[in-house]
Design an enzyme around this catalytic site. Structure first.
Site, mmCIF file in Angstrom:
data_model
loop_
_atom_site.group_PDB
_atom_site.id
_atom_site.type_symbol
_atom_site.label_atom_id
_atom_site.label_comp_id
_atom_site.label_asym_id
_atom_site.label_seq_id
_atom_site.Cartn_x
_atom_site.Cartn_y
_atom_site.Cartn_z
ATOM 1 N N THR A 137 -4.511 -3.887 4.889
ATOM 2 C CA THR A 137 -3.889 -4.512 3.729
ATOM 3 C C THR A 137 -3.622 -5.988 3.993
ATOM 4 O OG1 THR A 137 -2.822 -2.420 3.125
ATOM 5 C CG2 THR A 137 -1.903 -4.426 2.162
ATOM 6 N N ASP A 183 -2.846 -22.462 18.171
ATOM 7 C CA ASP A 183 -3.231 -23.619 19.000
ATOM 8 C C ASP A 183 -4.643 -24.108 18.715
ATOM 9 O OD1 ASP A 183 -4.815 -21.663 20.161
ATOM 10 O OD2 ASP A 183 -4.257 -22.143 22.231
ATOM 11 N N THR A 198 0.386 4.302 0.364
ATOM 12 C CA THR A 198 0.034 5.397 1.266
ATOM 13 C C THR A 198 0.297 5.058 2.729
ATOM 14 O OG1 THR A 198 -2.269 4.673 1.480
ATOM 15 C CG2 THR A 198 -1.738 6.161 -0.352
ATOM 16 N N GLU A 258 -12.419 -3.527 10.934
ATOM 17 C CA GLU A 258 -13.341 -3.043 9.903
ATOM 18 C C GLU A 258 -14.706 -3.695 10.069
ATOM 19 O OE1 GLU A 258 -12.491 -0.633 7.949
ATOM 20 O OE2 GLU A 258 -10.364 -0.620 8.484
ATOM 21 N N ASN A 277 0.856 -1.181 0.000
ATOM 22 C CA ASN A 277 0.000 0.000 0.000
ATOM 23 C C ASN A 277 0.895 1.236 0.000
ATOM 24 O OD1 ASN A 277 -1.705 2.136 0.556
ATOM 25 N ND2 ASN A 277 -2.908 1.038 2.084
ATOM 26 N N THR A 335 -0.969 -1.317 -4.635
ATOM 27 C CA THR A 335 -2.418 -1.308 -4.530
ATOM 28 C C THR A 335 -2.981 -0.005 -5.075
ATOM 29 O OG1 THR A 335 -2.417 -0.438 -2.270
ATOM 30 C CG2 THR A 335 -2.408 -2.835 -2.537
#
Length: 317
Positions: free
Chosen positions: A69, A216, A10, A276, A8, A39
């Site tokens: 990302t 695990d 930026t 997100e 990315n 990207t």
């Protein structure tokens, strides 16, 4: 062997863009025929590129950027039967996943050099519907602050941005009546939030899941019951002071391989996947055991964070 750097431009105040050549040189030194993909603003750019090169048979994908990302790359390759190995070069704000793997977070070239050590770790991935997450999922009114912090603030202020926004939202905090089923039980009632983590690092703090073991086969589950502002401030202090929140009566802390969550009324539970928005409850979340293999700085990781049945030689051994 072929490797694809997906970066990315930026992220990290554009340090990635300035160091692409050095990173590719390191990959070639590690024995890879290396190439790079920058990207674009197009939605899911990193995810689409990761899936494309995985289907072409690339051996390694390096996800370079912030947690977003890395999450896109994980979502690009996780549905496939044949999945390339991955490495990460952190250049975001909190960089939780890199923090847990002890990958340098302040120098992208040093982060790339971890690949030269050839230390790899099988890791679990979480699946929520048709989406995947590599570090954390959660829901509840307090998790929604992630969506309200502008990207510009995240880039400039980092984790401080989340703390400032969290302080602003505390007076508005309203517990949600929810039903949560997990391996060892059921929670039915009002909760401020729930979190399931795959590492010990969540939101830049490494004591939220103090006994987390990477790979695990289980999530660390935290349910914070109905709380007021004073309770929350006290719990945060306990987290910072050695992870002692896990013994607090306001907290349920356990391990689980799966989790199912829904609202008990007309309330809306927005599910957060790696920072997100990932959809609304009802939702089932499952642990995909050792689904991916990743390069890690294992020499710097505490032994307790690695499963006993994983035999990985450290340079100090």
């Amino acid at each position: 062997m072929r490797a694809r750097l997906i970066y990315n431009p930026t992220s990290g105040h554009e340090t990635l863009r300035e160091n692409v050549g050095d990173i590719l040189n390191i990959l070639e030194k590690a024995g890879y025929e290396a190439s790079a993909f920058r990207t674009t603003p197009e939605e899911d750019s990193a995810m689409h590129e990761a899936r494309r090169v995985a289907e072409e048979g690339f051996d390694l994908i390096i996800a370079a950027g912030g947690d977003g990302t890395i999450n896109e790359v994980v979502n690009g390759i996780s549905p496939l039967e044949k999945r390339p190995e991955i490495a990460i070069i952190p250049a975001g704000t909190t960089n939780d996943f890199a923090r847990a793997l002890k990958i340098p977070r302040d120098d992208v070239v040093e982060a790339a050099k971890v690949i030269l050590k050839k230390q790899k770790l099988p890791i679990d991935i979480g699946q929520a519907g048709d989406k995947y997450f590599m570090n954390i999922a959660g829901g509840g009114s307090m998790t929604e602050l992630t969506y309200e912090v502008p990207s510009a603030y995240k880039s400039i202020l980092g984790y401080l941005a989340y703390l400032l926004k969290g302080a602003e939202l505390l007076p508005k905090n309203s517990p949600i009546d929810m039903h949560i089923e997990y391996d060892d039980g059921v929670f039915d009632g009002k909760a401020t939030l729930f979190l399931i983590g795959l590492t010990n690092s969540i939101g830049g703090m490494e004591q939220i899941a103090p006994d987390s073991v990477i790979g695990d086969g289980t999530f660390s589950l935290i349910i914070v019951k109905e709380t007021n502002i004073r309770d929350l401030v006290h719990l945060i202090a306990l987290v910072i002071n050695g992870g002692r929140h896990v013994d607090n009566p306001k907290v349920i802390y356990t391990k689980t391989k799966k989790l199912s969550v829904r609202a008990n009324n007309d309330s809306k539970i927005m599910i957060n996947l790696d920072g997100e928005y990932g959809g609304d409850a009802p939702m089932d979340l499952v642990n995909l055991h050792n689904h991916l293999t990743i390069y890690a700085n294992i020499d710097s990781m505490p032994d307790k964070s690695i499963p006993e049945n994983v035999n990985i030689k450290k340079e100090s051994d």
